[in-house]
Structure formats: C-alpha cells, structure tokens
Design a protein around this motif. Structure first.
Motif, PDB file in Angstrom:
ATOM      1  N   GLY A  78       0.872  -0.972  -0.163  1.00 18.73           N
ATOM      2  CA  GLY A  78      -0.258  -0.185   0.255  1.00 18.73           C
ATOM      3  C   GLY A  78       1.115   1.286   0.033  1.00 18.73           C
ATOM      4  O   GLY A  78       0.135   2.403   0.106  1.00 18.73           O
ATOM      5  N   ALA A  91      -6.697  -2.120   3.062  1.00 13.93           N
ATOM      6  CA  ALA A  91      -6.316  -0.695   3.765  1.00 13.93           C
ATOM      7  C   ALA A  91      -6.529   0.036   5.007  1.00 13.93           C
ATOM      8  O   ALA A  91      -6.605   0.401   6.061  1.00 13.93           O
ATOM      9  CB  ALA A  91      -6.563   0.182   2.009  1.00 13.93           C
ATOM     10  N   ILE A 105      -7.137   7.089   1.903  1.00 11.39           N
ATOM     11  CA  ILE A 105      -7.310   5.793   0.771  1.00 11.39           C
ATOM     12  C   ILE A 105      -7.397   6.131  -0.632  1.00 11.39           C
ATOM     13  O   ILE A 105      -8.198   6.888  -0.957  1.00 11.39           O
ATOM     14  CB  ILE A 105      -7.748   4.857   1.441  1.00 11.39           C
ATOM     15  CG1 ILE A 105      -7.563   4.133   2.694  1.00 11.39           C
ATOM     16  CG2 ILE A 105      -7.923   3.265   0.801  1.00 11.39           C
ATOM     17  CD1 ILE A 105      -8.706   3.472   3.499  1.00 11.39           C
TER      18      ILE A 105
END
Length: 524
Positions: A78, A91, A105
């Motif tokens: 990520g 996430a 995000i």
C-alpha cells in the motif's frame, strides 16, 4: 404503477444529467505523503524501520496515503501504486491501526468486494473514523485532483455481489450492507464510488441486517460525495439507512434501489439527513416512501436536488411520519407515482414540510397527486405545484395540495394549478408557469420559458430567512444557485418585477429553476 427493479447491467449513464462535473476540484493538501509509479516503493518519508516490515512515524510527519489497486502485482504494502494493496479491506485495516494523524486511501478503478473471498454475507466495508477514502484513480496519479471523481464513468465499484453471479443466479448470496459506518465523524469521507448490489433481507434474523443495502449508518456523520447507489435492496432504506446519524450527502445519485419502506433512503431516531445536489431517480418502495422515508423525529434537508420517477404505495417521492421534518430548497419532484396517496409527498402525524423555490410537477396518485398531508404543518413559498393528477380528482387545485383537516398551512408567493384562493396567503397565482417541457418523464425540462409569469415574481425574504436543519441561516453559497446550478437571483429586463426584494436587487423566480435571459431552450 410499479415499474419494478431491473438489473440489466449498470445503467448509470442515465444519471449523467444530474451528476455533472460542477463540484470544485480537489485541492492538493500540503504534508500528505504521496508516491507515483515512478517512485521506488520505499517506506514513506518520515518513517523509520524498526524491524522488517515495521515502521514508526517521526513526530514531524503525521500523514499517509494508502494505495489500493486490484490489478497491482507488487509487494502489496500500500506504499505506492506499484505495490498497492489489491484488497480495500487491507487498506482499511491499516488505517485503523496506523500511528498517523491523517489518512487518505486512494482506490483505483475496479470491482471491490468486502468478503475477502469468504462469501460471508455479514462482511462490509466499515468506514474508519477520520479516514478519507477516494475512488476514481487510474493507478498513476500523484495528486488527488488528477483523478476522475465522477462515479458514472470512473469504474470504481464497491459491490455486494460476492460471487459475481447476480445476473445468472440472483442476489440471495449478496452481502447485507456493502458499506457500514458506526460512530464515525464529519472528518470521515467516502468520495468517488459506485455502491451496488447490497441485499439487507435479514436472512440471518439479525434486525440490523434488514436495513441499508448500500450503506448502513449508526451514530455517524460522514461526508458522502460523488457516490452512485445502484440496485441495492433492503426492508428499510434500499440505498441508505440512517439511525441517530447526520450524514452530508453531496452529489449523490440513487438509481433503481428498492425497499419495503424508503426505496432509496430511510432516516430514523433523530437522524439529520442533508442532501445537496442529489438525484433520487427511479427507486421503488413496496409500501411507503419511494425515494425517501423519514420518521422518528428525523429532519431532512434537500437542496438543489431531484426526486424523479420514484414509486410507492404511499408517498411516491417521499413520506414523513411522526414528528419528522423536511426543508427543501431549489429542488424538483416530478414523475413520482403513488398507487394510493401522495404522488410527490405524503405526511402523517405531526410532520412538517417547508418548501422554498420548489417545483412539484407531473406526479400522480389515487388521492393527492402532488402533496397530501394527514395533519402537521406545511409552508409553501416561492414554489410551483402544477400538472399533478389523481384518480379521485375533486378539483385541480386540491389535487396539487391536499391538506388534511388537522393540517396547519401557509401558502405564499406560490403557483398552484387551478388556484381559487382556497388556501389564502399572499401573492399566489394559478397562471400557467410555461415550462419548457412538462411530460413527467426523465427528459422533463422544468425551466421557465420567456414571458412566464413566474419570472421575477418571488419573495427574496424567504431565501434570506432559511434555517438549515437547525444550523442557522443558510450560507449565501447554498442559496445562490438554482437546481441546475445556474445563478439564483437573475433579473430579466423584459419581465415586470412583481415580487419582493430590496431596491436594486434582482427578484427570485417561482420554482426550482431561475430564468436565465439569453439562454436557449435547448441549452443543457
């Protein structure tokens, strides 16, 4: 009368009219850590490694962007697009346990399901307090403003169709809620997604799982922006169920959702729903409130929005019960159908309706084609009620507005078809508003033609005195636009100023649209 719910692919192109790209671009926030595909996916700047795979933030850097791309083939950390998480749940899990103060995000286009492949119907994407979740990325952007935030075209989908078999098998194995939000605040954002295929049918016996196929909110106040809810089903609130919550819903579309009550939205338990630039379109309630149902002392504010072609037994467009309240400004209710009462709106109990610069046109019902009230309070200001029809039509006037014997009402500066003076009030009329097009269908154009008696005929004081859901007077930005996002106070030099305003001030028109001199009737 009921059109039913269809699932023949994602028919989101129909919402393109209402989800125009008028929302201001995202700003680039200083101090937010971002990486592009050209960067190496090293640990984020300001992070020091403790042991392999673990990092701690230095005090001077407290922000983080987490990347999600289902097509990524990297390390699944990520940290950047190359090594993006492939599952949005990863996430969200990181965001719950991060040392950072601010989390964004970024989610690339693709279809994301909440169950991690388990098929568990109780799985959902659970919003994290203070975390901002953005969709619409292609997977190369380094700035938030560079994404395509429009859910009609960006292809970023949160789906409740866990097995991908809705078209062949049906929805019985779909998740109860695609997204949930519990105890999350105004700092929480969901922006730039389609939310589809939730089924809150309560098959496991849990009462909560009857509510909110697309989104279920409890004690929550998130900002939901640029989201399309499509083909979600529930007993209460096909798209959204809100209990003790105060969401801000801005540039949100609801298409072909369905429920027993509240085909698109359901608010209860003192919820405060704020709809700004929303399209509530072609939703179905098998009982009450085709577009929206509000009860339990909830309050609803609808601004610059459209309720079009929704169906129910009672309250085709919306229904209010108990002590619920509605304030609607510069909005349109058209083409809604009730097989029994209240084509556009129905109230029962002590519910309150305040309409300012609203157009209620071409709705139909067995009784009360426009607005029907059992009791409560109704205030109609600067509005137009026209071409609504009913099976048991007594007089044209009473079909437009049908107050019950216990209703307290005030009708001022308003056009009511068949006006006879029955409802009293100031500066009311029954003159034809002369809409560009008024056929009650999706293509209805309820702008005013040149020469309409509605032009420059309203009362500006009603805009100045608005109280938005108990939050004080409406800021100028909220009343400066009509439903089409054209300027609200525009003077037509060819029209007589028959309304009320300060010297030298343009006078507001009746209805949801403001006449724009020089604009063609074919202009969008």
């Amino acid at each position: 009368m009921q059109r039913g719910l269809r699932h023949s692919g994602i028919l989101i192109s129909l919402l393109a009219v209402g989800l125009a790209s008028a929302f201001p671009p995202d700003s680039v926030r200083p101090g937010i850590l971002r990486h592009s595909d050209q960067d190496r996916c090293d640990p984020p700047g300001g992070l020091l490694p403790l042991v392999a795979g673990e990092f701690v933030a230095e005090p001077y850097h407290r922000s983080r962007v987490i990347y999600v791309d289902q097509a990524a083939t990297g390390a699944n950390t990520g940290f950047c697009w190359l090594d993006a998480y492939t599952d949005l749940q990863d996430a969200l899990d990181e965001a719950r346990n991060t040392p950072f103060d601010k989390i964004e995000i970024w989610v690339a286009s693709g279809v994301y399901r909440p169950d991690r492949g388990t098929g568990l119907r109780t799985s959902s994407f659970d919003l994290v307090d203070g975390v901002e979740v953005y969709g619409g990325f292609s997977g190369t952007e380094s700035r938030l403003r560079d994404r395509n935030r429009d859910p009609v075209s960006n292809g970023t989908i949160l789906s409740g169709d866990l097995l991908g078999d809705d078209l062949t098998v049906g929805k019985t194995d779909n998740t109860y809620h695609v997204v949930t939000g519990t105890n999350v605040s105004y700092a929480t954002i969901l922006d730039g997604f389609q939310i589809i295929g939730g089924l809150a049918d309560g098959a496991d016996g849990d009462a909560d799982n009857f509510e909110g196929g697309g989104l279920r909110l409890e004690n929550a106040g998130p900002r939901i922006r640029w989201v399309l809810f499509y083909d979600n089903l529930a007993y209460s609130g096909g798209a959204i169920f809100s209990s003790r919550s105060n969401p801000i819903l801005r540039y949100v579309g609801y298409l072909q959702n369905g429920a027993l009550n509240g085909g698109a939205l359901y608010g209860t338990n003192n919820s405060i729903l704020s709809l700004e630039f929303n399209n509530v379109w072609d939703n179905l309630a098998l009982e009450d409130g085709g577009g929206l149902y509000a009860g339990g002392n909830s309050s609803v504010t609808v601004m610059h929005s459209r309720f079009l072609n929704n169906d129910a037994v009672d309250g085709g467009g919306l229904m209010l019960t108990g002590s619920a309240s509605l304030l609607s400004i510069s909005s349109i209710y058209s083409g809604n159908v009730a097989t029994q009462q209240g084509g556009a709106m129905l109230t029962k109990g002590t519910a309150t309706i305040d309409l300012v610069n609203v157009t209620v046109a071409a709705n139909t019902a067995a009784t009360g084609g426009g607005i029907l009230t059992d009791s409560g309070v109704v205030n109609l200001r600067n509005s137009i009620l026209w071409s609504n029809t009913a099976v048991d039509q007594v007089t044209t006037e009473r079909v437009q507005f049908t107050p019950g014997t216990g209703t307290t009402y005030a009708v001022d500066y308003t056009c009511v078809e068949g006006w006879s003076g029955l409802y009293g009030g100031l500066h009311n009329t029954g003159a034809d508003p002369q809409f560009v097009d008024n056929n009650g269908q999706l293509g209805t154009d309820l702008r005013l033609k040149p020469g309409s008696a509605m032009i420059d005929a309203g009362n500006n004081d009603y805009l100045d005195d608005l109280d938005i859901a108990g939050r004080g007077n409406a800021p100028p930005a909220q009343i400066a636009l009509d439903v089409n996002e054209d300027p609200r106070l525009v003077d037509d030099p060819l029209a007589d100023n028959t309304g009320n305003g300060q010297p030298g001030q343009a006078i507001v028109d009746f209805g949801a649209t403001e006449y724009q001199p020089g604009a063609s009737e074919t202009d969008p």
